[in-house]
Write a protein that holds these residues in place. Structure first.
Motif, mmCIF file in Angstrom:
data_model
loop_
_atom_site.group_PDB
_atom_site.id
_atom_site.type_symbol
_atom_site.label_atom_id
_atom_site.label_comp_id
_atom_site.label_asym_id
_atom_site.label_seq_id
_atom_site.Cartn_x
_atom_site.Cartn_y
_atom_site.Cartn_z
ATOM 1 N N PRO A 97 -0.162 4.937 -1.380
ATOM 2 C CA PRO A 97 -1.039 5.846 -2.123
ATOM 3 C C PRO A 97 -0.264 6.887 -2.915
ATOM 4 N N ALA A 108 -9.919 1.625 -0.585
ATOM 5 C CA ALA A 108 -9.938 3.093 -0.613
ATOM 6 C C ALA A 108 -10.853 3.638 0.477
ATOM 7 N N LEU A 152 0.857 -1.185 0.000
ATOM 8 C CA LEU A 152 0.000 0.000 0.000
ATOM 9 C C LEU A 152 0.892 1.233 0.000
ATOM 10 N N LEU A 197 -3.402 3.212 -5.439
ATOM 11 C CA LEU A 197 -3.247 2.918 -4.019
ATOM 12 C C LEU A 197 -2.027 2.061 -3.734
ATOM 13 N N LEU A 227 -9.199 3.112 3.787
ATOM 14 C CA LEU A 227 -8.075 4.045 3.899
ATOM 15 C C LEU A 227 -8.550 5.428 4.315
#
Length: 471
Positions: A97, A224, A95, A191, A227
């Motif tokens: 972003p 998402a 992960l 992401l 997150l």
């Protein structure tokens, strides 16, 4: 004319010699065509059965993913489901972003921390998932075959040059091929990336690629959302921590320690310790009703107001809480709060305290462990006029006064009576080696009252512990 040979049986030549023939052999008849061709309806039924099976599999996997609420749990579920779809047993998801706001996190399946560390030493541009993370133009993911050590360059299986470090890590970890896909969702964009590792030179079938692509598109949307929630919780927790003391004061004759655990939505529990004139010390804990940003903001206002009242009239805890109650009733009539304020004179080992609907302090020493008897009183903002008598406590040398919020009791899941008994037992069992250390005492109580890491779980209740050990 040559005679025909008898057929071999199981790869063994017949022992009987071939007889001589004087006529040409009769040509073999072609096999008769099947009399029954599959009906068109059967083919359609088979295809429909396959589609139903695929849809059922995707439904089960997405249902499992939808039940995850934690970011790490979501990533692990994505990795596990993807491995089942592509037929791999190991992999990792990174992960990272694209907006740079984090958090950056790597989760492995069948890979330990050391294995992940080895993989991270491979140049990112040498791997499909690394190119996805770097946003390179050819970062589309897909299958990658690593070179077979038994084959020379140019033979089948050695399709393209591979970075030497990549070959070394692949040989050490024992994988021969990989399949990578990007994780991307609007409006966050990229992401991260997921990659699954094969032990042999293989790659997913067209059907596996299709199902995995459908699943990953849905999974990226879920990741998402989780997150965004994680980021919001982190920001709220940061604001709440900033509203609390950045460090505890140093006052002669007393040693302080505090522990604070914030719930996922942010709560209104708080504590404070401030030096007062003539070597005195003010200790306070409290809890504002509600959760979320409004409760955090109310907590900050209440704590700041109490500090001002404590400086002006701290030697009278009842007056401090009375002023605080009046302010709360006038400015936030729809909100209530519990609070406890203690005026301490460390040189005399004397404490004067008053509570408003708050749990009683706990006095912990070598010869006694007991709750301080405080009078029953309503929380602030519940009555038209709050008033309760103060209580005087004289701790012996080496004893610790523990202030706490009721979140510690509520997180146990027990009734309040049993929770108070559990807290008392935990305080009475403090090892001698940490009895003189207020920080160690707080940690022991947290581990004992809330075992198995329940003090760190996503409970709705905040926790505050404030310990003062008197010399």
């Amino acid at each position: 004319m040559s005679a025909p040979q008898l057929p071999k049986v199981a790869g063994i030549d017949p022992a009987v010699p071939t007889p001589a023939h004087t006529v040409a052999p009769v040509p073999a008849r072609p096999a008769p065509a099947p009399t029954h061709a599959p009906a068109p309806g059967t083919v359609i039924q088979d295809r429909l059965a396959g589609w139903v099976s695929d849809l059922t599999t995707l439904h089960e996997l997405t249902e499992r993913l939808a039940r995850t609420r934690d970011l790490e749990d979501s990533l692990r579920e994505v990795l596990s489901a993807g491995a089942a779809l592509v037929g791999a047993r190991r992999g990792l998801v990174v992960l990272e972003p694209a907006d740079g706001l984090g958090p950056a996190q790597t989760v492995g399946l069948g890979l330990g921390h050391a294995d992940l560390g080895h993989i991270e030493t491979v140049p990112r541009s040498a791997t499909p998932y690394g190119r996805i993370l770097d946003g390179l133009p050819d970062a589309q993911g897909g299958a990658e075959q690593l070179p077979d050590p038994d084959q020379a360059p140019g033979q089948d299986g050695y399709a393209a040059p591979v970075d030497p470090r990549h070959r070394e890590v692949a040989a050490r970890l024992g994988y021969a091929a990989s399949y990578a896909l990007p994780l991307a969702a609007e409006p966050l964009g990229r992401l991260g990336a997921a990659v699954w590792l094969y032990d042999e030179h293989t790659e997913p079938t067209e059907r596996q690629r299709h199902l995995t692509g459908l699943y990953v598109r849905y999974a990226a949307e879920h990741v998402a959302r989780v997150l965004e929630v994680t980021r919001a919780r982190t920001r709220l927790a940061t604001v709440a921590e900033e509203l609390l003391p950045s460090r505890l004061p140093r006052v002669a004759g007393v040693r302080l320690a505090a522990r604070h655990r914030t719930g996922p939505r942010g709560g209104g529990d708080w504590y404070d310790a401030l030096p007062l004139p003539e070597g005195a010390l003010g200790l306070a804990v409290g809890s504002v009703t509600g959760s979320g940003p409004s409760a955090v903001a109310a907590m900050g206002r209440l704590r700041a107001s109490l500090r001002a009242y404590a400086v002006m009239e701290g030697e009278d805890p009842v007056a401090v809480l009375s002023d605080l109650e009046l302010l709360l009733r006038l400015t936030e009539p729809a909100r209530s709060a519990t609070a406890l304020f203690a005026y301490c004179e460390p040189a005399r080992r004397k404490i004067i305290l008053a509570g408003a609907g708050h749990a009683p302090p706990l006095l912990i020493g070598e010869h006694r462990t007991e709750y301080v008897e405080t009078s029953l009183s309503a929380p602030l903002g519940m009555l038209s006029c709050w008033e309760a008598p103060s209580v005087e406590v004289d701790p012996a040398p080496g004893e610790t006064v523990l202030l706490y919020t009721d979140g510690l009791l509520q997180r146990t899941g027990d009734s309040m009576d049993r929770a108070f008994a559990r807290l008392h037992a935990a305080a009475a069992s403090v090892p001698r080696t940490v009895r003189d250390d207020p920080a160690g005492l707080c940690d022991h109580i947290l581990r004992t009252v809330l075992p198995e890491g329940r003090d760190e779980t996503d409970s709705e209740e905040d926790i505050v512990l404030l310990a003062a050990r008197f010399d």
